[in-house]
Design a protein around this motif. Structure first.
Motif, PDB file in Angstrom:
ATOM      1  N   ARG A 166       0.840  -1.198   0.000  1.00 50.03           N
ATOM      2  CA  ARG A 166       0.000   0.000   0.000  1.00 50.03           C
ATOM      3  C   ARG A 166       0.876   1.249   0.000  1.00 50.03           C
ATOM      4  NH1 ARG A 166      -4.867   1.292   4.328  1.00 50.03           N
ATOM      5  NH2 ARG A 166      -5.588   3.254   3.379  1.00 50.03           N
ATOM      6  N   ILE A 167       0.635   2.127  -0.969  1.00 46.02           N
ATOM      7  CA  ILE A 167       1.347   3.399  -1.080  1.00 46.02           C
ATOM      8  C   ILE A 167       0.391   4.493  -0.626  1.00 46.02           C
ATOM      9  CG2 ILE A 167       2.648   4.927  -2.575  1.00 46.02           C
ATOM     10  CD1 ILE A 167       3.881   2.181  -2.311  1.00 46.02           C
ATOM     11  N   THR A 168       0.712   5.189   0.458  1.00 47.28           N
ATOM     12  CA  THR A 168      -0.189   6.189   1.032  1.00 47.28           C
ATOM     13  C   THR A 168       0.196   7.614   0.674  1.00 47.28           C
ATOM     14  OG1 THR A 168       1.111   6.221   3.087  1.00 47.28           O
ATOM     15  CG2 THR A 168      -0.726   4.677   2.959  1.00 47.28           C
ATOM     16  N   GLY A 169       1.276   7.823  -0.071  1.00 43.38           N
ATOM     17  CA  GLY A 169       1.686   9.173  -0.419  1.00 43.38           C
ATOM     18  C   GLY A 169       0.712   9.844  -1.365  1.00 43.38           C
ATOM     19  N   SER A 170       0.564  11.144  -1.232  1.00 42.57           N
ATOM     20  CA  SER A 170      -0.380  11.878  -2.083  1.00 42.57           C
ATOM     21  C   SER A 170       0.049  11.875  -3.540  1.00 42.57           C
ATOM     22  CB  SER A 170      -0.509  13.324  -1.581  1.00 42.57           C
ATOM     23  OG  SER A 170       0.768  13.966  -1.588  1.00 42.57           O
ATOM     24  N   GLY A 186      -6.353   0.470  -7.285  1.00 43.30           N
ATOM     25  CA  GLY A 186      -6.473   1.711  -6.548  1.00 43.30           C
ATOM     26  C   GLY A 186      -7.254   1.538  -5.261  1.00 43.30           C
ATOM     27  N   GLU A 187      -7.107   2.512  -4.362  1.00 38.92           N
ATOM     28  CA  GLU A 187      -7.837   2.475  -3.102  1.00 38.92           C
ATOM     29  C   GLU A 187      -9.318   2.694  -3.347  1.00 38.92           C
ATOM     30  OE1 GLU A 187      -7.432   4.449   1.386  1.00 38.92           O
ATOM     31  OE2 GLU A 187      -6.232   5.176  -0.301  1.00 38.92           O
ATOM     32  N   ALA A 188     -10.153   2.135  -2.475  1.00 39.72           N
ATOM     33  CA  ALA A 188     -11.602   2.247  -2.639  1.00 39.72           C
ATOM     34  C   ALA A 188     -12.030   3.710  -2.645  1.00 39.72           C
ATOM     35  CB  ALA A 188     -12.308   1.491  -1.510  1.00 39.72           C
ATOM     36  N   LEU A 189     -12.950   4.032  -3.563  1.00 44.62           N
ATOM     37  CA  LEU A 189     -13.529   5.366  -3.717  1.00 44.62           C
ATOM     38  C   LEU A 189     -12.518   6.399  -4.202  1.00 44.62           C
ATOM     39  CD1 LEU A 189     -15.793   5.528  -0.519  1.00 44.62           C
ATOM     40  CD2 LEU A 189     -16.399   4.738  -2.820  1.00 44.62           C
TER      41      LEU A 189
END
Length: 291
Positions: A166-170, A186-189
């Motif tokens: 999981r990559i959380t960077g903007s 991609g992340e949900a929504l």
């Protein structure tokens, strides 16, 4: 003190006795005063040394089990509280208590080195104020629950052992070279974007590439977008397929091209170019000058 020498020999056989001598035995005068001063100085030094020894014992908290917070046991040394080491520390195992963390702090950096039997450096971890640097043949992060590999890296490859990265960077993730993965999700929504600002973006797979999006997929490029299949079909599976920017061909003078129907047909050139041609009684693609 007077010493007298008395003989038992015959008085006639020896000469007359000499005049007796007096000898004084002992230390007198300035020598005696110096000796007493030296003895007094020695006693003072002994008393001061004894007092300093007692003071050091109390300050360092020496006891039968160790020295202050440092306890000596059969398993090794146990240190409670904070301690400062001015020189290198050599130990086979360093760990904290079960109910507390192990904290290593330094104003410059903290370096952990591992050496072989010949004294050669085989691994090193250095944490400084600006960066953390690790040196070794490979780097492994394992799970504490089942001892599985979470992350592995060596000179050839890097492996993420978990099922999901999981990559959380903007700004997402930046890859300078190729990436091989069975799934990019991609992340949900949130939308998923694959972008190459200055170069081309290529997706290849020996059995095909599947692009699936519930809200739709969009592909943009400054130059060409190429969909190529070597041995199979190109399938666009959707309820409606639209090509809104197709050019409209210039029809010829045939009667069929002057159809009265407000309809168009999609024409394909030998080069693969698509364009629209106004429908007639029969096909008007051949009459167009678009190809």
């Amino acid at each position: 003190m007077r010493e007298e020498y008395i003989t038992t020999s015959d008085d006639a056989a020896i000469p007359a006795a000499e005049t007796p001598h007096n000898y004084r035995i002992g230390i007198y005068g300035w020598r005696k005063r110096c000796l007493y001063l030296f003895v007094l100085l020695l006693i003072i030094i002994l008393v001061v040394n004894f007092g300093l020894t007692i003071w050091i014992l109390r300050v360092m908290w020496f006891n039968t089990g160790g020295m202050g917070y440092l306890q000596v046991s059969a398993d090794g040394l146990r240190l409670d509280g904070e301690s400062e080491f001015l020189f290198p520390l050599y130990a086979q195992d360093v760990h904290s208590r079960e109910d507390s963390a192990l904290l290593m702090h330094s104003t410059d950096n903290v370096t952990l080195n591992a050496r072989n039997a010949h004294g050669e450096l085989t691994g090193s971890v250095s944490v400084g104020p600006a960066q953390a640097h690790a040196f070794g043949q490979h780097f492994t992060v394992s799970s504490s629950s089942d001892d599985s590999t979470l992350f592995y890296a060596d000179s050839k490859e890097a492996i993420v052992g978990m099922g999901k990265l999981r990559i959380t960077g903007s700004e997402g993730a930046l890859f300078e070279h190729s990436v091989e993965t069975p799934l990019v999700k991609g992340e949900a929504l949130k939308e998923l974007r694959l972008e190459s600002p200055t170069r081309s973006l290529s997706m290849e797979a020996p059995k095909g590439v599947l692009i699936k999006a519930a809200a739709g997929a969009e592909a943009k490029a400054s130059l060409d977008i190429i969909l190529h299949s070597t041995e199979g079909l190109l399938v666009l599976d959707a309820e409606t397929v639209r090509l809104p920017a197709l050019p409209v061909g210039i029809a010829g003078t045939s009667g069929d091209s002057q159809g009265v129907y407000n309809m168009y047909e999609v024409c394909v050139c030998p080069s693969g170019k698509l364009f629209l041609s106004k429908a007639g009684v029969s096909s008007t693609c051949s009459e167009s000058q678009e190809c």
